[in-house]
Scaffold this active site. Structure first.
Site, PDB file in Angstrom:
ATOM      1  N   ASP A  50      20.124 -40.147  26.152  1.00  0.00           N
ATOM      2  CA  ASP A  50      19.980 -41.568  26.459  1.00  0.00           C
ATOM      3  C   ASP A  50      19.673 -42.312  25.162  1.00  0.00           C
ATOM      4  O   ASP A  50      18.895 -41.829  24.337  1.00  0.00           O
ATOM      5  CB  ASP A  50      18.832 -41.750  27.465  1.00  0.00           C
ATOM      6  CG  ASP A  50      18.838 -43.137  28.049  1.00  0.00           C
ATOM      7  OD1 ASP A  50      19.429 -43.320  29.125  1.00  0.00           O
ATOM      8  OD2 ASP A  50      18.271 -44.057  27.411  1.00  0.00           O
ATOM      9  N   ALA A  74      26.704 -48.567  28.852  1.00  0.00           N
ATOM     10  CA  ALA A  74      26.108 -49.810  29.354  1.00  0.00           C
ATOM     11  C   ALA A  74      26.051 -49.775  30.871  1.00  0.00           C
ATOM     12  O   ALA A  74      26.747 -49.002  31.517  1.00  0.00           O
ATOM     13  CB  ALA A  74      26.966 -51.008  28.926  1.00  0.00           C
ATOM     14  N   TYR A 140      24.117 -59.735  33.185  1.00  0.00           N
ATOM     15  CA  TYR A 140      25.080 -58.799  32.587  1.00  0.00           C
ATOM     16  C   TYR A 140      25.787 -59.470  31.405  1.00  0.00           C
ATOM     17  O   TYR A 140      25.801 -58.942  30.288  1.00  0.00           O
ATOM     18  CB  TYR A 140      26.094 -58.331  33.648  1.00  0.00           C
ATOM     19  CG  TYR A 140      27.264 -57.597  33.039  1.00  0.00           C
ATOM     20  CD1 TYR A 140      27.080 -56.368  32.421  1.00  0.00           C
ATOM     21  CD2 TYR A 140      28.545 -58.152  33.054  1.00  0.00           C
ATOM     22  CE1 TYR A 140      28.153 -55.703  31.839  1.00  0.00           C
ATOM     23  CE2 TYR A 140      29.616 -57.491  32.476  1.00  0.00           C
ATOM     24  CZ  TYR A 140      29.408 -56.275  31.868  1.00  0.00           C
ATOM     25  OH  TYR A 140      30.472 -55.629  31.282  1.00  0.00           O
ATOM     26  N   ILE A 206      38.449 -60.247  51.691  1.00  0.00           N
ATOM     27  CA  ILE A 206      38.928 -61.171  50.653  1.00  0.00           C
ATOM     28  C   ILE A 206      37.859 -62.237  50.499  1.00  0.00           C
ATOM     29  O   ILE A 206      37.565 -62.987  51.443  1.00  0.00           O
ATOM     30  CB  ILE A 206      40.285 -61.796  51.049  1.00  0.00           C
ATOM     31  CG1 ILE A 206      41.376 -60.715  51.043  1.00  0.00           C
ATOM     32  CG2 ILE A 206      40.644 -62.941  50.103  1.00  0.00           C
ATOM     33  CD1 ILE A 206      42.782 -61.223  51.284  1.00  0.00           C
TER      34      ILE A 206
HETATM   35  N1  UDP Z   1      37.377 -59.319  45.458  1.00  0.00           N
HETATM   36  C1  UDP Z   1      37.641 -59.397  46.824  1.00  0.00           C
HETATM   37  N2  UDP Z   1      37.264 -58.329  47.615  1.00  0.00           N
HETATM   38  C2  UDP Z   1      36.667 -57.208  47.116  1.00  0.00           C
HETATM   39  C3  UDP Z   1      36.415 -57.138  45.724  1.00  0.00           C
HETATM   40  C4  UDP Z   1      36.779 -58.216  44.925  1.00  0.00           C
HETATM   41  O1  UDP Z   1      38.183 -60.396  47.309  1.00  0.00           O
HETATM   42  O2  UDP Z   1      36.336 -56.305  47.904  1.00  0.00           O
HETATM   43  C5  UDP Z   1      37.775 -60.439  44.577  1.00  0.00           C
HETATM   44  C6  UDP Z   1      36.632 -61.029  43.773  1.00  0.00           C
HETATM   45  O3  UDP Z   1      35.956 -62.016  44.531  1.00  0.00           O
HETATM   46  C7  UDP Z   1      37.362 -61.573  42.547  1.00  0.00           C
HETATM   47  C8  UDP Z   1      38.533 -60.606  42.378  1.00  0.00           C
HETATM   48  O4  UDP Z   1      38.690 -59.938  43.632  1.00  0.00           O
HETATM   49  O5  UDP Z   1      37.888 -62.854  42.820  1.00  0.00           O
HETATM   50  C9  UDP Z   1      38.273 -59.551  41.301  1.00  0.00           C
HETATM   51  O6  UDP Z   1      37.007 -58.986  41.546  1.00  0.00           O
HETATM   52  P1  UDP Z   1      36.505 -57.655  40.825  1.00  0.00           P
HETATM   53  O7  UDP Z   1      35.157 -57.315  41.427  1.00  0.00           O
HETATM   54  O8  UDP Z   1      37.575 -56.627  40.912  1.00  0.00           O
HETATM   55  O9  UDP Z   1      36.360 -58.045  39.300  1.00  0.00           O
HETATM   56  P2  UDP Z   1      35.582 -59.267  38.582  1.00  0.00           P
HETATM   57  O10 UDP Z   1      36.641 -60.317  38.356  1.00  0.00           O
HETATM   58  O11 UDP Z   1      34.465 -59.718  39.461  1.00  0.00           O
HETATM   59  O12 UDP Z   1      35.124 -58.649  37.297  1.00  0.00           O
END
Ligand code: UDP
Length: 324
Positions: A50, A74, A140, A206
């Site tokens: 670590d 990370a 983050y 979605i």
């Molecule tokens: N998203 C979604 N359903 C899921 C996971 C993600 O509709 O189960 C949407 C999320 O709200 C974003 C896009 O998909 O608009 C990409 O999300 P992800 O978590 O893959 O990556 P991020 O852009 O947050 O890094």
């Protein structure tokens, strides 16, 4: 040429280890295996360690004496960072400071940093250029901005040289199916969709259908892990050839909506898995797409897999056949 990789047992780090190994680099991985897998390290040696253990870190770095360091280790979950910010400032910021102090002590002056599009928060201009203001909206993103600032100051003060790579949405797996994403609670869209197709989840949600986009769902720039790993190789070779400190966006420069990704996932898997529309996920911007012209023009990066169906196909192959 000796390259030290932190987080080399993780999703992105392991693909970079693989490409470095294939190119004949001598690689040493440091990983605490909190989320990584030892089986993912296909080349070189793995030191389970670590980065908070500075004394051991000194020993390892002194004896390996790397020419350059690539830092992937990370914590990466946005929602967790909101609930537990200190974990992110410890793992992502303070532990990176430990590493940088050790590198400084031993005169190791070439560094590649895993950064993120989360440093931009909700950017005003899309596609996003590297000059867009850094306005992270969660711990983050902030934990990564702090490191970018430290790197900038080190570069000005000590002749230390670094490349910071700001990743957009990384997906896909090794085309030969040896390594891929393997987290316990995957939250990313493509992985969630494929796990739903596989039957691990009842349905895919979605998140938000009222965004100001053509179909109302959010748009992201999905980059294949192999192309992202290759961006690290070209960045490393740039530094080894005396390149100056710089920052690059990593994406393809165009995006897909959530609905388009879901349709592509149904087509690739041949499974019409259940989908339900629900509210927006807090903190999600409508559109995040990279302007990648700096990476393409300055580092001559040539992406090979700019194809959402191919990205999903390699991820699906991994999901069906993974060994860890
Ligand atoms: N998203 C979604 N359903 C899921 C996971 C993600 O509709 O189960 C949407 C999320 O709200 C974003 C896009 O998909 O608009 C990409 O999300 P992800 O978590 O893959 O990556 P991020 O852009 O947050 O890094």
């Amino acid at each position: 040429m000796k390259i030290l990789i932190t987080g080399g047992a993780g999703y992105i780090g392991s693909h970079v280890v693989k490409q470095l190994g294939e190119k004949g680099y001598d690689v040493l991985t440091i990983d605490n295996l909190s989320t990584g897998h030892k089986e993912a390290v296909l080349y070189g040696r793995l030191e389970v360690l670590d980065l908070s253990n500075k004394e051991k870190l000194k020993e390892v770095i002194k004896s390996f004496s790397p020419d350059a360091v690539m830092h992937f280790a990370a914590s990466i979950e946005v929602a967790e960072s909101v609930k537990n910010p200190l974990k992110y400032y410890r793992n992502n910021t303070a532990n990176t400071l430990n590493l940088l102090e050790v590198l400084q002590e031993f005169g190791i002056d070439k560094f590649i940093f895993s950064s993120t599009a989360a440093v931009y928060g909700e950017p005003e201009n899309v596609p996003v250029k590297e000059t867009e203001p850094l306005n992270p909206i969660n711990p983050y993103g902030k934990s990564k901005v702090f490191v970018e600032k430290i790197l900038e100051d080190m570069s000005n003060a000590y002749g230390f040289r670094y490349v910071s790579l700001r990743y957009f949405n990384v997906a896909g797996a090794d085309p030969q199916g040896r390594i891929g994403q393997s987290y316990k609670n995957a939250t990313h869209l493509i992985t969630r969709a494929l796990k739903t197709a596989k039957g691990e989840y009842k349905k895919l949600y979605i998140f938000g259908t009222d965004y100001p986009t053509p179909d109302g769902t959010a748009i992201r720039d999905y980059i294949h892990i192999e192309d992202l790993a290759n961006a690290h190789i070209v960045a490393l070779e740039y530094l080894l050839n005396s390149g100056e400190s710089s920052v690059f966006n990593c994406g393809y420069g165009h995006g897909y909506s959530v609905r388009e990704v879901v349709e592509a996932a149904k087509k690739v898997t041949g499974i019409d898995f259940p989908v339900e529309e629900t509210d927006r996920r807090p903190g999600d911007p409508a559109i995040l797409v990279a302007d990648n012209s700096k990476l393409v023009n300055n580092l001559n990066w040539k992406p090979k897999y700019d194809d959402i169906e191919y990205i999903i196909k390699t991820a699906w192959n991994w999901e069906l056949n993974k060994k860890f």
